[in-house]
Design an enzyme around this catalytic site. Structure first.
Site, mmCIF file in Angstrom:
data_model
loop_
_atom_site.group_PDB
_atom_site.id
_atom_site.type_symbol
_atom_site.label_atom_id
_atom_site.label_comp_id
_atom_site.label_asym_id
_atom_site.label_seq_id
_atom_site.Cartn_x
_atom_site.Cartn_y
_atom_site.Cartn_z
ATOM 1 N N CYS A 115 0.824 -1.208 0.000
ATOM 2 C CA CYS A 115 0.000 0.000 0.000
ATOM 3 C C CYS A 115 0.860 1.261 0.000
ATOM 4 O O CYS A 115 0.398 2.333 -0.402
ATOM 5 C CB CYS A 115 -0.932 0.008 1.208
ATOM 6 S SG CYS A 115 -0.080 -0.105 2.791
ATOM 7 N N HIS A 139 19.507 0.564 -0.588
ATOM 8 C CA HIS A 139 18.078 0.881 -0.513
ATOM 9 C C HIS A 139 17.263 -0.358 -0.177
ATOM 10 O O HIS A 139 16.372 -0.318 0.690
ATOM 11 C CB HIS A 139 17.605 1.482 -1.834
ATOM 12 C CG HIS A 139 16.127 1.718 -1.889
ATOM 13 N ND1 HIS A 139 15.510 2.739 -1.206
ATOM 14 C CD2 HIS A 139 15.125 1.040 -2.522
ATOM 15 C CE1 HIS A 139 14.217 2.703 -1.414
ATOM 16 N NE2 HIS A 139 13.952 1.678 -2.214
ATOM 17 N N PRO A 171 7.401 -4.260 10.997
ATOM 18 C CA PRO A 171 7.945 -5.580 10.669
ATOM 19 C C PRO A 171 7.371 -6.238 9.425
ATOM 20 O O PRO A 171 7.984 -7.148 8.879
ATOM 21 C CB PRO A 171 7.590 -6.404 11.918
ATOM 22 C CG PRO A 171 6.335 -5.772 12.442
ATOM 23 C CD PRO A 171 6.459 -4.299 12.135
ATOM 24 N N GLY A 220 -17.087 1.871 17.231
ATOM 25 C CA GLY A 220 -16.707 2.637 16.052
ATOM 26 C C GLY A 220 -16.392 1.686 14.917
ATOM 27 O O GLY A 220 -16.254 0.470 15.122
ATOM 28 N N ILE A 256 -10.155 1.761 14.353
ATOM 29 C CA ILE A 256 -10.789 0.560 14.899
ATOM 30 C C ILE A 256 -10.507 -0.642 14.004
ATOM 31 O O ILE A 256 -10.303 -1.766 14.493
ATOM 32 C CB ILE A 256 -12.308 0.779 15.082
ATOM 33 C CG1 ILE A 256 -12.556 1.724 16.254
ATOM 34 C CG2 ILE A 256 -13.027 -0.547 15.307
ATOM 35 C CD1 ILE A 256 -12.117 1.186 17.607
#
Length: 434
Positions: free
Chosen positions: A50, A97, A113, A187, A192
């Site tokens: 992501c 990198h 991790p 929620g 949450i």
């Protein structure tokens, strides 16, 4: 062949750009085949999360334009959109990198991790697809080795640095085995959801999601095989919860002292752990007065998070040193590979000379020539041919004043020239002017 690390991440591109070039797992096989054909890379692996999309490749040169154009074409997006937000690293910088990424030093949350497992998965997928060669195999193994050292020799990933993770970590301190416990999450927002994910990963027995909108509660609960209820139903179910974590946008408290007292009576005063992440608070402050309730607010968690972040930053400095050691070791491995290749070519050329002279000697022996003379001629001819090219190059070096090459010859063959000197010839002009 040149090692390249090319990509975009959370530091260089907004989420809408990262989404546009993300790879779904089912696309990976096709993508790896495509990048090798269309971007003309010898070896390739793709990491897609992501927060980043990165291509690790072995190229004939250092030009990454082909990779940028391929990435845009594969995802049917404008290449100009990626021009200002991509980065590329070459050679040892690429290896450095990759080590930082695998160690969590380049993550949105320092030291997280999950990235190491994601990189190992990218390696496994590329390996299964047949898109890895000897160079990327060696590079990944070195990267994983250094990342393992960072994890084992530093505390970079030990302490929570997100509100959601900190809340779950506190719960683990109070309840040693979450597999026996039930959590009520109040929620249905992003925080949450993260809490639910962390709890699920720890093997929590049951999750109850309470929300103002039942549809949203159901949608979140079904991801974790949980149960959904409305906020109005909380008093009826609260006694079932060992853990209560709340994060809503309500301007008024959702959970009061009276409701918690009633739940404790039904639980026969079995302790409850509560975390109120909301601002304004969802749980009345007076709840903390109850002896069987452990209530933490977002400020309590921030203290933990800030301290843990400082700890991770200190660990990151040690991790950087480990990575530099890894880069130096990787460079030594590459130089060793160059030496092996040179020795292989040198041996092959010497064996060719030997075979030519040996064939001549065998023909002379078959024709009845004196074996002693044949051996002497064989040795003489072989020595002359071995010496020919080095001698020519040394003469040229001497004429050109290339004393480094001559000195290298002394070291390579451990030559002891007249007077026991092992240095390059004296610079006569400089000596005469001194």
């Amino acid at each position: 062949m040149t090692l390249i690390a090319f990509g975009i991440n959370h530091n260089t591109a907004p989420v809408e750009v990262r989404e546009a070039v993300a790879f779904a797992p089912e696309q990976m096989q096709q993508a790896l085949e495509s990048v090798r054909q269309n971007a003309k890379v010898r070896e390739a692996a793709i990491l897609s999360t992501c927060n980043r999309t990165e291509i690790y490749a072995e190229l004939d040169g250092t030009d990454c334009v082909a990779l940028l154009e391929w990435l845009a074409q594969f995802h049917q997006t404008d290449a100009a959109r990626l021009t200002s937000c991509h980065y590329s690293y070459v050679g040892l910088e690429a290896a450095r990198h990759m080590m930082k990424v695998a160690s969590g030093l380049d993550s949105l949350v320092l030291g997280e991790p999950q990235i190491l497992g994601q990189m190992k998965s990218a390696y496994a997928v590329a390996n299964d697809a047949g898109s890895l060669g000897s160079q990327l195999h060696a590079t990944f193994h070195k990267v994983f080795s250094i990342a393992k050292r960072v994890r084992s020799e530093t505390a970079i990933g030990e302490n929570p640095v997100s509100v959601a993770y900190a809340a779950v970590s506190l719960a683990q301190q109070i309840f040693s085995d979450l597999k026996k416990d039930t959590a009520m999450l109040i929620g249905a927002g992003e925080t949450i959801e993260l809490v639910a994910r962390h709890l699920s990963q720890q093997g929590l027995k049951k999750i109850i999601v309470a929300n103002r909108t039942l549809v949203n509660a159901v949608e979140l609960a079904k991801q974790f095989d949980g149960e959904a209820i409305l906020l109005a139903d909380i008093p009826e179910h609260l006694h079932r919860a060992d853990i209560v974590i709340s994060s809503t946008a309500s301007q008024l408290p959702i959970l009061g002292k009276g409701a918690v007292e009633a739940a404790l009576k039904k639980r026969r005063h079995k302790p409850m752990f509560m975390v109120d992440i909301a601002v304004p608070r969802d749980i009345e402050a007076q709840v903390a007065e109850l002896s069987d309730v452990y209530l933490y607010t977002v400020d309590d968690l921030r203290d933990v998070i800030d301290e843990n972040m400082r700890s991770r930053e200190q660990a990151a400095k040690i991790a950087e040193e480990i990575i530099e050691e890894g880069v130096n070791s990787f460079a030594e491995d590459l130089r060793a590979q160059d030496a092996v290749a040179t020795v292989k070519v040198f041996r092959q050329s010497m064996e060719e000379l030997r075979d030519v002279e040996l064939a001549k000697a065998q023909r002379l022996l078959q024709s009845g020539a004196d074996p002693q003379e044949v051996l002497q001629q064989f040795a003489r001819n072989l020595t002359n041919k071995i010496m020919h090219k080095p001698t020519q190059q040394l003469k040229k070096a001497s004429i050109a004043g290339d004393y480094d090459l001559i000195a290298s010859m002394h070291r390579l063959f451990e030559l002891d020239i007249a007077g026991g000197e092992n240095s390059a010839p004296r610079d006569i002009d400089k000596s005469e002017n001194s």
